[in-house]
Design a protein around this motif. Structure first.
Motif, PDB file in Angstrom:
ATOM      1  N   ASP A   1      14.316  39.518  40.095  1.00 39.34           N
ATOM      2  CA  ASP A   1      14.483  40.963  40.218  1.00 39.34           C
ATOM      3  C   ASP A   1      13.340  41.720  39.546  1.00 39.34           C
ATOM      4  OD1 ASP A   1      15.540  40.015  37.756  1.00 39.34           O
ATOM      5  OD2 ASP A   1      16.703  41.841  37.507  1.00 39.34           O
ATOM      6  N   VAL A   2      12.849  41.206  38.441  1.00 38.93           N
ATOM      7  CA  VAL A   2      11.721  41.824  37.741  1.00 38.93           C
ATOM      8  C   VAL A   2      10.458  41.691  38.590  1.00 38.93           C
ATOM      9  CG1 VAL A   2      10.270  41.729  35.677  1.00 38.93           C
ATOM     10  CG2 VAL A   2      12.736  41.437  35.476  1.00 38.93           C
ATOM     11  N   MET A   3      10.248  40.511  39.167  1.00 33.40           N
ATOM     12  CA  MET A   3       9.085  40.289  40.023  1.00 33.40           C
ATOM     13  C   MET A   3       9.139  41.203  41.258  1.00 33.40           C
ATOM     14  SD  MET A   3       7.122  37.996  38.655  1.00 33.40           S
ATOM     15  CE  MET A   3       6.181  37.262  39.964  1.00 33.40           C
ATOM     16  N   ALA A   4      10.320  41.373  41.830  1.00 30.80           N
ATOM     17  CA  ALA A   4      10.474  42.229  43.000  1.00 30.80           C
ATOM     18  C   ALA A   4      10.156  43.685  42.653  1.00 30.80           C
ATOM     19  CB  ALA A   4      11.883  42.105  43.564  1.00 30.80           C
ATOM     20  N   ARG A   5      10.586  44.138  41.484  1.00 28.59           N
ATOM     21  CA  ARG A   5      10.291  45.512  41.055  1.00 28.59           C
ATOM     22  C   ARG A   5       8.789  45.712  40.879  1.00 28.59           C
ATOM     23  NH1 ARG A   5      11.709  48.300  35.289  1.00 28.59           N
ATOM     24  NH2 ARG A   5      10.713  50.291  35.750  1.00 28.59           N
ATOM     25  N   PHE A   6       8.128  44.749  40.244  1.00 28.87           N
ATOM     26  CA  PHE A   6       6.684  44.827  40.036  1.00 28.87           C
ATOM     27  C   PHE A   6       5.951  44.880  41.380  1.00 28.87           C
ATOM     28  CE2 PHE A   6       2.499  42.946  39.439  1.00 28.87           C
ATOM     29  CZ  PHE A   6       2.019  43.673  38.369  1.00 28.87           C
ATOM     30  N   ALA A   7       6.324  43.990  42.293  1.00 24.65           N
ATOM     31  CA  ALA A   7       5.682  43.948  43.612  1.00 24.65           C
ATOM     32  C   ALA A   7       5.877  45.262  44.362  1.00 24.65           C
ATOM     33  CB  ALA A   7       6.240  42.783  44.416  1.00 24.65           C
ATOM     34  N   LYS A   8       7.063  45.840  44.271  1.00 26.39           N
ATOM     35  CA  LYS A   8       7.335  47.106  44.951  1.00 26.39           C
ATOM     36  C   LYS A   8       6.494  48.240  44.371  1.00 26.39           C
ATOM     37  CE  LYS A   8      11.031  50.212  46.300  1.00 26.39           C
ATOM     38  NZ  LYS A   8      12.453  50.514  46.236  1.00 26.39           N
ATOM     39  N   LEU A   9       6.379  48.304  43.044  1.00 27.90           N
ATOM     40  CA  LEU A   9       5.584  49.357  42.404  1.00 27.90           C
ATOM     41  C   LEU A   9       4.122  49.290  42.814  1.00 27.90           C
ATOM     42  CD1 LEU A   9       6.980  49.433  38.761  1.00 27.90           C
ATOM     43  CD2 LEU A   9       7.119  51.258  40.446  1.00 27.90           C
ATOM     44  N   TYR A  10       3.591  48.080  42.948  1.00 27.41           N
ATOM     45  CA  TYR A  10       2.180  47.904  43.284  1.00 27.41           C
ATOM     46  C   TYR A  10       1.935  47.763  44.784  1.00 27.41           C
ATOM     47  CZ  TYR A  10       0.326  47.598  38.588  1.00 27.41           C
ATOM     48  OH  TYR A  10      -0.083  47.893  37.317  1.00 27.41           O
TER      49      TYR A  10
ATOM     50  N   TYR B   1       5.651  36.154  46.723  1.00 26.20           N
ATOM     51  CA  TYR B   1       5.787  34.791  47.234  1.00 26.20           C
ATOM     52  C   TYR B   1       6.751  34.031  46.340  1.00 26.20           C
ATOM     53  CZ  TYR B   1       1.568  35.828  49.868  1.00 26.20           C
ATOM     54  OH  TYR B   1       0.657  36.393  50.722  1.00 26.20           O
ATOM     55  N   GLY B   2       7.583  33.200  46.935  1.00 26.96           N
ATOM     56  CA  GLY B   2       8.513  32.412  46.152  1.00 26.96           C
ATOM     57  C   GLY B   2       9.929  32.876  46.428  1.00 26.96           C
ATOM     58  N   PRO B   3      10.895  32.413  45.732  1.00 27.38           N
ATOM     59  CA  PRO B   3      10.771  31.533  44.563  1.00 27.38           C
ATOM     60  C   PRO B   3      10.442  30.101  44.978  1.00 27.38           C
ATOM     61  CG  PRO B   3      13.079  31.865  45.064  1.00 27.38           C
ATOM     62  CD  PRO B   3      12.285  32.717  46.034  1.00 27.38           C
ATOM     63  N   TYR B   4       9.808  29.410  44.060  1.00 27.21           N
ATOM     64  CA  TYR B   4       9.456  28.015  44.254  1.00 27.21           C
ATOM     65  C   TYR B   4      10.332  27.177  43.346  1.00 27.21           C
ATOM     66  CZ  TYR B   4       5.366  30.106  46.368  1.00 27.21           C
ATOM     67  OH  TYR B   4       4.542  30.855  47.151  1.00 27.21           O
ATOM     68  N   ASN B   5      10.897  26.155  43.887  1.00 28.98           N
ATOM     69  CA  ASN B   5      11.731  25.248  43.113  1.00 28.98           C
ATOM     70  C   ASN B   5      10.943  23.975  42.838  1.00 28.98           C
ATOM     71  OD1 ASN B   5      14.055  26.908  43.139  1.00 28.98           O
ATOM     72  ND2 ASN B   5      14.405  26.314  45.247  1.00 28.98           N
ATOM     73  N   TYR B   6      10.616  23.773  41.581  1.00 26.22           N
ATOM     74  CA  TYR B   6       9.882  22.578  41.185  1.00 26.22           C
ATOM     75  C   TYR B   6      10.829  21.553  40.601  1.00 26.22           C
ATOM     76  CZ  TYR B   6       5.728  25.459  41.595  1.00 26.22           C
ATOM     77  OH  TYR B   6       4.725  26.277  42.065  1.00 26.22           O
ATOM     78  N   ARG B   7      10.600  20.318  40.954  1.00 22.86           N
ATOM     79  CA  ARG B   7      11.360  19.218  40.339  1.00 22.86           C
ATOM     80  C   ARG B   7      10.568  18.713  39.142  1.00 22.86           C
ATOM     81  NH1 ARG B   7      12.970  15.918  45.777  1.00 22.86           N
ATOM     82  NH2 ARG B   7      14.145  17.613  46.707  1.00 22.86           N
ATOM     83  N   ALA B   8      11.260  18.140  38.199  1.00 22.82           N
ATOM     84  CA  ALA B   8      10.592  17.615  37.000  1.00 22.82           C
ATOM     85  C   ALA B   8       9.461  16.675  37.405  1.00 22.82           C
ATOM     86  CB  ALA B   8      11.598  16.875  36.127  1.00 22.82           C
TER      87      ALA B   8
END
Length: 67
Positions: free
Chosen positions: A43-52, A57-64
């Motif tokens: 949600d924070v990333m989405a707000r930042f992207a909208k402002l700018y 891109y993402g989210p990316y799910n990484y395995r260990a």
């Protein structure tokens, strides 16, 4: 969004987020400027992207072990 419409608090919020989570560099192939930011709060990333006016891109799910 026009920068003139931004509130002072939005500038401060974005600056703090960039300082804490952002990374500046250059594209390895073309040498173009590159900005990356990564965190778990979508949600924070989405707000930042909208402002700018950026694409998120993402989210990316990484395995260990696969980062």
């Amino acid at each position: 969004m026009s920068l003139k419409r931004w509130k002072r608090e939005e500038f401060a919020w974005a600056a703090g987020l960039i300082e804490g989570e952002g990374c500046f560099g250059a594209d390895k192939r073309r040498g173009n400027p590159l900005f990356q930011m990564s965190m778990t709060d979508q949600d924070v990333m989405a707000r930042f992207a909208k402002l700018y006016g950026l694409r998120l891109y993402g989210p990316y799910n990484y395995r260990a072990g696969n980062k």
